[in-house]
Design a protein around this motif. Structure first.
Motif, PDB file in Angstrom:
ATOM      1  N   ASP A  71     -27.823  -8.508 -22.618  1.00 25.49           N
ATOM      2  CA  ASP A  71     -27.314  -7.791 -23.785  1.00 25.49           C
ATOM      3  C   ASP A  71     -27.071  -8.641 -25.038  1.00 25.49           C
ATOM      4  N   LEU A 130     -28.760  -5.043 -26.811  1.00 28.53           N
ATOM      5  CA  LEU A 130     -28.288  -4.256 -25.676  1.00 28.53           C
ATOM      6  C   LEU A 130     -29.444  -3.845 -24.771  1.00 28.53           C
ATOM      7  N   CYS A 175     -21.711 -11.221 -18.824  1.00 30.16           N
ATOM      8  CA  CYS A 175     -23.151 -11.038 -19.098  1.00 30.16           C
ATOM      9  C   CYS A 175     -23.953 -12.311 -18.864  1.00 30.16           C
TER      10      CYS A 175
END
Length: 92
Positions: free
Chosen positions: A15, A22, A73
């Motif tokens: 992302d 994203l 992430c």
């Protein structure tokens, strides 16, 4: 006994605008070459699993800051996984 050490940490990053935003997944690595002379017998980063895990977690946090994503992430991955996902087609 002394060693010269090269250390590379591979990451999968989700992302991040660095890799398209994203829903994207990108790959990066951090390489430190010829890390001086290290006495392997003494307490140091490279012979203590818990210290190495802390170091990798710290580098993942830094990578998350650089890529402007939550640390969740960013995932440390193996060299094999990195290579499998970053191989370029010779025809391109």
């Amino acid at each position: 006994m002394n060693f010269n050490i090269d250390l590379t940490i591979y990451f999968e990053i989700k992302d991040s605008h660095v890799f398209g935003g994203l829903g994207t997944v990108g790959y990066s690595h951090l390489a430190m070459k010829n890390i001086g002379r290290i006495s392997y017998e003494s307490d140091n980063l490279f012979n203590k699993a818990e210290l190495m895990e802390e170091f990798i977690a710290s580098q993942a946090k830094d990578m998350a800051v650089f890529c402007k994503v939550p640390v969740e992430c960013v995932r440390a991955i193996s060299k094999e996984e990195y290579d499998a996902n970053t191989e370029e087609d010779d025809g391109e």
